[in-house]
Design a protein around this motif. Structure first.
Motif, PDB file in Angstrom:
ATOM      1  N   THR A 170       0.944  -1.157   0.250  1.00 15.39           N
ATOM      2  CA  THR A 170       0.334   0.196   0.012  1.00 15.39           C
ATOM      3  C   THR A 170       0.825   1.518  -0.146  1.00 15.39           C
ATOM      4  OG1 THR A 170      -0.195   0.066   2.893  1.00 15.39           O
ATOM      5  CG2 THR A 170      -1.302  -0.950   1.551  1.00 15.39           C
ATOM      6  N   THR A 221      -5.492  -3.957  -5.276  1.00 13.55           N
ATOM      7  CA  THR A 221      -5.529  -3.382  -5.063  1.00 13.55           C
ATOM      8  C   THR A 221      -4.114  -3.573  -3.718  1.00 13.55           C
ATOM      9  OG1 THR A 221      -8.072  -2.868  -4.873  1.00 13.55           O
ATOM     10  CG2 THR A 221      -6.926  -1.698  -3.201  1.00 13.55           C
ATOM     11  N   THR A 280      -4.581  -6.679  -0.433  1.00 14.66           N
ATOM     12  CA  THR A 280      -5.544  -7.024  -0.152  1.00 14.66           C
ATOM     13  C   THR A 280      -5.105  -8.192  -1.236  1.00 14.66           C
ATOM     14  OG1 THR A 280      -7.236  -5.532  -0.282  1.00 14.66           O
ATOM     15  CG2 THR A 280      -7.932  -7.421  -1.664  1.00 14.66           C
ATOM     16  N   THR A 281      -5.277  -9.064  -0.655  1.00 10.02           N
ATOM     17  CA  THR A 281      -4.306 -10.542  -1.534  1.00 10.02           C
ATOM     18  C   THR A 281      -5.349 -10.821  -2.681  1.00 10.02           C
ATOM     19  OG1 THR A 281      -3.607 -11.144   0.978  1.00 10.02           O
ATOM     20  CG2 THR A 281      -4.378 -13.045  -1.151  1.00 10.02           C
TER      21      THR A 281
END
Length: 357
Positions: free
Chosen positions: A241, A270, A273-274
């Motif tokens: 992130t 994203t 997020t996995t």
């Protein structure tokens, strides 16, 4: 040692220097032919586990230049039986790193000045080669956690003096961070550093828990191709992130499994997020990292990627940067990761060896 280390959950303050190119922490080790990691009941750090013979020439030196550093040097050592036509010089450095958050955190450095032989005569070798060659790496002694340097127990182990996981400018230098008693790759804060190669990054590691993310850490440009050369395929990816707008593009292999050409899959990833792949992949590409993000290519935590795999086993993979052209027409390529303490250590290597003698 002048400090304690947390080595895979076991605390140690003393170690054994074994003539055959390794340190052990529970008992001394006289074994001269290296067994493949993992080995149970024998925690070990091995810069070059092979059949060292110091009767003809060379010696093993131990030094502590300051309260946070221990250095062991195998200087100009030959191989069994008293052979001196080929000589190896290598070193292991242990650095206390409580500044990283916990007492017991430490760094391991392997340094290879010269590697000419791989095998002693009693390990099936002839003239310093063949048979069962030397092994380099570290092992928790629990039968699970270990890391083996590329080329170990093959003739390619000699190449450790020519490559590095620090930079192209420091051949023979390898650095590993042991944090909270865990091996590099266990967390985003302690990713595995790759072997630096001309066109990107080479990763070699062992998967013991397929569903647990393994974190790898290269520098970045505007995207990366992830390619598994051998071992289990990838089943999910977790991207960082805080990079640009936090969104990335997933590109799929369009070359029939050759991993030479990628096309947009229309899928947005994203950060944080996995993303689980529909089926295990041997290769994929991540694009869409904005140049405006201005990532520092010297930051060792610039773009940590988490990957899971379809099964346990040894993995050899690459992460290849996708370069861009800047306004002056030159190619913008990420520089390899460097650290100031590495250069300081290199400059002190010769002084330390002379002082030890």
């Amino acid at each position: 040692m002048p400090f304690n280390i947390d080595f895979f959950g076991s605390d140690f303050s003393t170690f054994f220097v074994n003539n055959n190119g390794n340190l052990t922490f529970v008992n001394p080790l006289g074994q001269f032919t290296p067994s493949p990691f993992p080995i149970t009941n024998q925690p070990m750090i091995a810069p070059y586990w092979g059949d060292v013979d110091t009767r003809g020439t060379g010696a093993v030196y131990v030094a502590s230049p300051n309260e946070s550093t221990v250095v062991v040097t195998w200087d100009q050592v030959g191989y069994y039986n008293s052979q001196t036509d080929l000589l190896n010089t290598f070193q292991v450095v242990l650095r206390d790193r409580p500044d990283t958050g916990l007492d017991g955190n430490f760094d391991i450095e392997f340094r290879y000045g010269q590697l000419q032989w791989t095998t002693g005569d009693a390990s099936g070798g002839s003239g310093g080669l063949g048979g069962t060659p030397a092994q380099a790496g570290f092992d928790a002694g629990d039968g699970i956690n270990f890391f083996t340097l590329p080329g170990s127990r093959t003739s390619e182990v000699l190449n450790l003096a020519n490559i590095s996981n620090v930079s192209l400018d420091t051949p023979g230098l390898w650095s590993f961070a042991i944090r909270n008693g865990e091996t590099p790759g266990s967390t985003p804060d302690n990713p595995l550093l790759p072997v630096i190669i001309e066109d990107g990054f080479q990763f070699d590691f062992n998967i013991t828990e397929p569903d647990r993310p393994f974190f790898i850490d290269p520098d970045v440009a505007v995207g990366y191709n992830y390619i598994v050369d051998s071992g289990p395929n990838m089943t999910s990816v977790l991207l960082p992130t805080g990079i640009g707008d936090g969104f990335y593009e997933l590109w799929s292999d369009s070359s029939g499994g050759n991993c030479t050409d990628f096309v947009s899959s229309g899928t947005t990833l994203t950060g944080g997020t996995t993303f689980n792949f529909a089926s295990p992949l041997r290769c994929f590409s991540v694009r869409g990292i904005e140049t405006s993000a201005g990532l520092d290519p010297t930051n060792p935590l610039a773009f940590v990627t988490g990957l899971t795999f379809e099964s346990a086993g040894s993995v050899s993979m690459r992460q290849i940067p996708i370069t861009v052209f800047v306004d002056d027409g030159t190619t913008q390529v990420p520089e390899p990761t460097t650290s100031a303490f590495i250069y300081a250590g290199l400059m002190g290597l010769g002084l330390l060896a002379r002082k030890a003698k």
